[in-house]
Scaffold this motif. Structure first.
Motif, mmCIF file in Angstrom:
data_model
loop_
_atom_site.group_PDB
_atom_site.id
_atom_site.type_symbol
_atom_site.label_atom_id
_atom_site.label_comp_id
_atom_site.label_asym_id
_atom_site.label_seq_id
_atom_site.Cartn_x
_atom_site.Cartn_y
_atom_site.Cartn_z
ATOM 1 N N PRO A 33 0.818 -1.227 0.000
ATOM 2 C CA PRO A 33 0.000 0.000 0.000
ATOM 3 C C PRO A 33 0.845 1.268 0.000
ATOM 4 C CG PRO A 33 -0.961 -1.609 1.478
ATOM 5 C CD PRO A 33 0.371 -2.180 1.045
ATOM 6 N N LEU A 34 1.906 1.324 0.820
ATOM 7 C CA LEU A 34 2.738 2.518 0.873
ATOM 8 C C LEU A 34 3.496 2.710 -0.427
ATOM 9 C CD1 LEU A 34 3.965 4.941 2.315
ATOM 10 C CD2 LEU A 34 5.695 3.394 3.279
ATOM 11 N N GLY A 35 4.145 1.652 -0.917
ATOM 12 C CA GLY A 35 4.929 1.774 -2.139
ATOM 13 C C GLY A 35 4.086 2.161 -3.332
ATOM 14 N N GLY A 36 2.900 1.559 -3.446
ATOM 15 C CA GLY A 36 2.025 1.906 -4.551
ATOM 16 C C GLY A 36 1.548 3.343 -4.470
ATOM 17 N N TYR A 37 1.249 3.796 -3.258
ATOM 18 C CA TYR A 37 0.776 5.170 -3.070
ATOM 19 C C TYR A 37 1.875 6.170 -3.408
ATOM 20 C CZ TYR A 37 -1.866 9.028 -1.014
ATOM 21 O OH TYR A 37 -2.546 10.204 -0.830
ATOM 22 N N LEU A 38 3.079 5.922 -2.903
ATOM 23 C CA LEU A 38 4.186 6.836 -3.189
ATOM 24 C C LEU A 38 4.478 6.897 -4.678
ATOM 25 C CD1 LEU A 38 6.664 5.943 -0.291
ATOM 26 C CD2 LEU A 38 5.217 7.971 -0.466
ATOM 27 N N ARG A 39 4.509 5.748 -5.327
ATOM 28 C CA ARG A 39 4.815 5.729 -6.760
ATOM 29 C C ARG A 39 3.726 6.454 -7.556
ATOM 30 N NH1 ARG A 39 8.037 1.896 -9.476
ATOM 31 N NH2 ARG A 39 8.948 1.583 -7.404
ATOM 32 N N ARG A 40 2.478 6.261 -7.141
ATOM 33 C CA ARG A 40 1.358 6.847 -7.880
ATOM 34 C C ARG A 40 1.343 8.375 -7.753
ATOM 35 N NH1 ARG A 40 -1.757 3.519 -6.020
ATOM 36 N NH2 ARG A 40 -2.769 4.612 -4.296
ATOM 37 N N HIS A 41 1.664 8.880 -6.575
ATOM 38 C CA HIS A 41 1.519 10.320 -6.340
ATOM 39 C C HIS A 41 2.831 11.097 -6.421
ATOM 40 C CE1 HIS A 41 -2.731 10.164 -5.324
ATOM 41 N NE2 HIS A 41 -2.491 9.071 -4.618
ATOM 42 N N PHE A 42 3.954 10.438 -6.216
ATOM 43 C CA PHE A 42 5.236 11.154 -6.219
ATOM 44 C C PHE A 42 6.185 10.671 -7.313
ATOM 45 C CE2 PHE A 42 3.520 11.509 -1.968
ATOM 46 C CZ PHE A 42 3.725 12.848 -1.654
ATOM 47 N N MET A 63 2.802 8.548 6.488
ATOM 48 C CA MET A 63 2.447 8.207 5.103
ATOM 49 C C MET A 63 1.922 6.779 5.004
ATOM 50 S SD MET A 63 2.626 10.930 3.423
ATOM 51 C CE MET A 63 2.250 10.183 1.827
ATOM 52 N N ASN A 64 2.371 5.905 5.872
ATOM 53 C CA ASN A 64 1.796 4.562 5.930
ATOM 54 C C ASN A 64 0.316 4.623 6.276
ATOM 55 O OD1 ASN A 64 3.118 2.022 5.399
ATOM 56 N ND2 ASN A 64 4.695 2.628 6.873
ATOM 57 N N GLN A 65 -0.027 5.490 7.230
ATOM 58 C CA GLN A 65 -1.430 5.649 7.604
ATOM 59 C C GLN A 65 -2.249 6.201 6.431
ATOM 60 O OE1 GLN A 65 -1.331 8.174 11.049
ATOM 61 N NE2 GLN A 65 -0.345 6.650 12.350
ATOM 62 N N VAL A 66 -1.676 7.170 5.731
ATOM 63 C CA VAL A 66 -2.353 7.753 4.572
ATOM 64 C C VAL A 66 -2.603 6.675 3.514
ATOM 65 C CG1 VAL A 66 -2.088 9.376 2.647
ATOM 66 C CG2 VAL A 66 -1.442 10.073 4.968
ATOM 67 N N ALA A 67 -1.563 5.915 3.194
ATOM 68 C CA ALA A 67 -1.686 4.891 2.160
ATOM 69 C C ALA A 67 -2.677 3.805 2.566
ATOM 70 C CB ALA A 67 -0.312 4.284 1.870
ATOM 71 N N THR A 68 -2.660 3.436 3.832
ATOM 72 C CA THR A 68 -3.588 2.411 4.316
ATOM 73 C C THR A 68 -5.029 2.881 4.206
ATOM 74 O OG1 THR A 68 -1.926 1.521 5.843
ATOM 75 C CG2 THR A 68 -4.241 1.012 6.310
ATOM 76 N N LEU A 69 -5.282 4.141 4.581
ATOM 77 C CA LEU A 69 -6.642 4.667 4.478
ATOM 78 C C LEU A 69 -7.069 4.764 3.027
ATOM 79 C CD1 LEU A 69 -9.184 5.770 5.715
ATOM 80 C CD2 LEU A 69 -8.099 8.027 5.879
ATOM 81 N N ALA A 70 -6.161 5.200 2.129
ATOM 82 C CA ALA A 70 -6.492 5.256 0.706
ATOM 83 C C ALA A 70 -6.869 3.874 0.185
ATOM 84 C CB ALA A 70 -5.304 5.813 -0.081
ATOM 85 N N HIS A 71 -6.150 2.839 0.656
ATOM 86 C CA HIS A 71 -6.454 1.465 0.262
ATOM 87 C C HIS A 71 -7.838 1.058 0.755
ATOM 88 C CE1 HIS A 71 -5.361 -2.593 -1.032
ATOM 89 N NE2 HIS A 71 -5.816 -3.044 0.129
ATOM 90 N N GLN A 72 -8.162 1.443 2.001
ATOM 91 C CA GLN A 72 -9.470 1.117 2.556
ATOM 92 C C GLN A 72 -10.591 1.813 1.785
ATOM 93 O OE1 GLN A 72 -8.951 2.422 6.595
ATOM 94 N NE2 GLN A 72 -8.183 0.441 7.313
ATOM 95 N N LEU A 73 -10.359 3.074 1.443
ATOM 96 C CA LEU A 73 -11.383 3.833 0.707
ATOM 97 C C LEU A 73 -11.626 3.244 -0.676
ATOM 98 C CD1 LEU A 73 -10.293 7.467 1.672
ATOM 99 C CD2 LEU A 73 -12.268 6.197 2.546
#
Length: 325
Positions: free
Chosen positions: A123-132, A311-321
């Motif tokens: 979740p964190l790696g995918g979120y970082l790659r997608r947004h940054f 950022m782990n919390q952010v990515a986890t919540l994005a995954h949940q949403l």
């Protein structure tokens, strides 16, 4: 949308704004104030490519022989600061409080390594790659400010006064606002993340807080008497737009305090607030976990956590949403 679509628009006399044509992490607004003898940047884009494009567009607006002599940085987050390396001769001005944020945030090359070195299937790696992953700091060195100040600082750009005010901790530990009275304009930095019905923006994210300080900073912005407000991110606002943003912040603050009193964890509080439809038109709702978590830390009297943990919390919540859809 390519970088060729990004433009610098005149918003008042001799005052121009770089307004990214789309929203998202790291896509910050910047300003250019021009005079016959000197020119000033207010903030810089996130990486050398974007900063170089802003510099090219700025040079096209400068009188012959004039260069960018000074850069006022509204706070220490890299998306407003790391592009300063493209104007190495310019004086960089920040608040003393910005030093804390610069130490808190990973430097450019470390963030680049984290974005491209974290497992993209997590979740964190995918979120970082997608947004940054659209930014490139592989060779970006941290830029050191030249001038630190507290309180108030007044500059002149040609005949134009520039009034800079340091703020108590709000979005970060070292925010400032830039008031240009001749242009009736304030650059607010990230104490304001703007949105309008015509141009919806993103949910704000606040690292230092408390939210009461962010609201007070927005009220200070209005007290300047200005009519034009350039936020850190999102469309240019009028006075009514700033008041609408204050109302949003007050709703988040009230919800955070209610959830905290009921013992609801910050991540669950953010999830519930999103489900209730707060800022339904805004993107990046997962960022509410940062702002609510910041408010919780003030209520609890605890220290801010490591940014990777946040950022782990952010990515986890994005995954949940995403799973909720």
């Amino acid at each position: 949308m390519t970088i060729r679509d990004w433009t610098v628009s005149e918003i008042s006399k001799d005052l121009h704004a770089w307004l990214p044509p789309r929203r998202g992490w790291g896509l910050a607004n910047c300003g250019l104030l021009v005079s016959p003898r000197t020119a000033l940047w207010i903030d810089t884009p996130y990486d050398p490519v974007l900063a170089g494009a802003f510099l090219d567009r700025s040079r096209a607006l400068l009188p012959e022989g004039v260069s960018i002599d000074r850069v006022v940085v509204t706070h220490g987050n890299g998306d407003h600061y790391w592009g300063a390396g493209v104007v190495p001769e310019a004086e960089i001005i920040v608040t003393r409080g910005a030093r804390d944020q610069m130490c808190f945030e990973p430097p450019p090359q470390q963030l680049h390594a984290m974005v491209f070195g974290t497992d993209p299937d997590s979740p964190l790696g995918g979120y970082l790659r997608r947004h940054f992953g659209v930014f490139d700091w592989a060779t970006t060195e941290p830029v050191q400010p030249h001038t630190y100040f507290t309180g108030e600082l007044e500059l002149s750009v040609g005949d134009y006064p520039v009034q800079i005010s340091a703020l108590p901790p709000a979005h970060t530990a070292g925010d400032l606002i830039v008031h240009l009275p001749a242009q009736r304009t304030v650059f607010t930095g990230d104490v304001v993340f703007a949105s309008t019905p015509e141009q919806p923006g993103d949910h704000p994210v606040h690292w230092a807080g408390p939210l009461g300080n962010v609201v007070s900073a927005c009220e200070q912005v209005l007290e300047t008497g200005a009519e034009i407000f350039v936020p850190g991110h999102g469309p240019v606002l009028d006075r009514a737009g700033v008041r609408a943003h204050i109302a949003y912040l007050e709703r988040v603050r009230e919800a955070a305090h209610t959830a905290h009193a009921a013992g609801v964890p910050a991540q669950e509080a953010a999830h519930r607030l999103i489900a209730e439809g707060l800022g339904r038109e805004l993107e990046l709702p997962e960022r509410l976990v940062v702002t609510i978590g910041t408010e919780y830390r003030h209520l609890d009297g605890t220290q801010r956590p490591d940014i990777v943990e946040v950022m782990n919390q952010v990515a986890t919540l994005a995954h949940q949403l995403k799973a909720d859809d």
